[in-house]
Enzyme design. Structure first.
Site, mmCIF file in Angstrom:
data_model
loop_
_atom_site.group_PDB
_atom_site.id
_atom_site.type_symbol
_atom_site.label_atom_id
_atom_site.label_comp_id
_atom_site.label_asym_id
_atom_site.label_seq_id
_atom_site.Cartn_x
_atom_site.Cartn_y
_atom_site.Cartn_z
ATOM 1 N NE ARG A 190 -3.626 -2.347 -0.205
ATOM 2 C CZ ARG A 190 -3.297 -3.421 -0.940
ATOM 3 N NH1 ARG A 190 -2.182 -3.424 -1.646
ATOM 4 N NH2 ARG A 190 -4.088 -4.454 -0.978
ATOM 5 C CB CYS A 238 -8.646 -2.312 4.538
ATOM 6 S SG CYS A 238 -9.514 -3.746 3.864
ATOM 7 C CD GLU A 308 -4.821 -0.949 3.481
ATOM 8 O OE1 GLU A 308 -5.528 -0.811 2.469
ATOM 9 O OE2 GLU A 308 -4.563 -2.058 3.984
#
Length: 317
Positions: A190, A238, A308
Site C-alpha cells: 500500500r 480497509c 492502512e
C-alpha cells in the site's frame, strides 16, 4: 474561476504563511479555485473540515505553475484522490489539489493505456474492458483516481497497481515534468516510494484478452465485494494493515468488535476492517473508534494493528 472569500484573512491559527502567499500561489491558475472549501465531498468517507483553498488545475501546465508558485511562497500542497484517507475536522492548511479536470484516457500501441491522474478507476476499467484489454480486473470496485491508486499502490486479493504499471508522469516539487519507469519505483504494501510531486498520468501495460472473459472476472469480483464489504455506506476501505500471517478483519470479528460505535462512526457489521460513516460521523469519532479497536486487539490478542488508513489535517477542538 471562483475566488469567493479571497479577501478574507486566514482564520486558522498556526499557519506559517499569509493569505497573500496563497493568493500569489494560485495567481494565473486557469482551473477552478475555491477558498475555505469543505473537503468532505472529496473523500470516500464524506468527512473532512475545510481547506484554505481547493484548486482543480485545468491541465499539466496549470499544475506546473501552481507547484512553482506555491513553492516560492512556502505554501504546502496536498493532493486528494485516494480512498484510504481521513481528513481531520479542522481541515487542511494550504492548498488542496484535486485532479478532477485531468481525466483523459487513450490507447497506445502494444496494449498500453495512458490515463491522466484524475481519471477514475471505474472509468479506466470500463475503457479497458471495452477494448478487451486484461490486467485491471483486480481493481473492480475501487472508487479512487488513477493517481491515488498509484501513490498507495492500491490492491485487492487479485493483484495491485504495480502489477500493471509501466511508467508514471510526475510534476516534481520543483515544477518539472518527469516520466519515471515503474522499474525505478520501489513498491511496498500500500505504498509507492515516488519522488515528491504530483502524479499527473500513468502508462499501464495490459494484455489482449477475450472481452467476455474479462467481463466475467470483473463482475464476479464486484459481486464478491458487494457480498463482503459495506459498499452502501461511506468508508475509506480497509483501516488496518493485515498482520503477518493473519487478517485484521478476522481478529476484529473474533473479538466481537463489529458494530462498535463512537458517534456515527461504526465498525462495519459486514467487514471488521472497515469503519463506516452512519450519517454524521466526525473525524474525531473515527480516530476515537480506531483507538478503541487497537487497544482491544492489543489487550486481548497481543497484536498491534498498524494503520492502512492515512489521517491528515488538523484535529478539532
Amino acid at each position: 474561476m471562483n475566488r469567493a472569500g479571497s479577501r478574507r484573512r486566514t482564520k486558522h491559527a498556526g499557519t506559517k504563511f499569509r493569505k497573500t502567499d496563497i493568493l500569489a500561489a494560485v495567481a494565473g491558475i486557469r482551473g477552478a479555485v475555491r477558498f475555505d472549501a469543505p473537503l468532505d465531498s472529496y473523500t470516500s468517507f464524506k468527512i473532512g473540515g475545510p481547506a484554505d483553498v481547493v484548486v482543480e488545475p485545468a491541465d499539466v501546465e496549470d499544475i506546473r505553475r501552481l507547484v512553482t508558485q506555491a513553492r516560492a511562497r512556502g505554501v504546502p500542497l496536498f493532493v486528494v484522490g485516494g480512498t484510504n484517507l481521513l481528513i481531520r475536522d479542522r481541515g487542511i492548511r494550504g492548498i488542496v489539489v484535486h485532479l478532477g479536470k485531468l481525466r483523459a484516457i487513450r490507447e497506445e500501441p502494444g496494449e498500453i493505456l495512458y490515463a491522466d491522474g484524475g481519471a477514475g478507476m471505474p472509468t479506466l476499467i470500463g475503457y479497458a474492458v471495452r477494448r478487451a484489454l486484461a490486467g485491471l480486473e483486480w481493481a473492480a470496485g475501487i472508487p479512487g483516481t488513477v493517481a491515488g491508486c498509484v501513490v498507495m499502490n492500491a490492491g485487492t486479493r487479485l493483484g495491485e497497481m504495480k502489477d500493471a504499471l509501466k511508467a508514471v508522469r510526475l510534476v516534481t516539487a520543483s515544477g518539472v515534468v518527469r516520466d519515471i519507469p515503474a522499474s525505478a519505483i520501489p513498491f511496498e504494501y500500500r505504498r509507492a516510494r515516488l519522488p515528491k510531486g504530483i502524479v499527473v498520468g500513468v502508462w499501464l501495460q495490459l494484455r489482449k484478452g477475450i472481452k467476455k472473459d474479462i467481463e466475467r472476472v470483473v463482475k464476479e469480483y464486484l459481486h464478491y465485494r458487494r457480498d463482503t464489504q459495506p459498499l452502501t455506506l461511506p468508508s475509506a476501505g480497509c483501516v488496518f494493515k493485515n498482520p503477518i500471517n493473519d487478517s485484521a478483519g478476522r481478529l476484529i470479528e473474533t473479538l466481537k468488535l463489529k458494530g462498535l460505535r463512537v458517534g456515527d462512526a461504526e465498525v462495519s457489521t459486514r467487514h471488521g476492517n472497515f469503519i463506516v460513516n452512519r450519517g454524521h460521523a466526525r473525524a474525531a469519532d473515527v480516530v476515537a473508534l480506531i483507538g478503541k479497536v487497537r487497544r482491544a486487539i492489543k489487550r486481548q490478542a497481543g497484536v498491534r494493528l498498524d494503520l492502512e488508513l492515512r489521517i491528515v489535517g488538523e484535529a478539532g477542538r
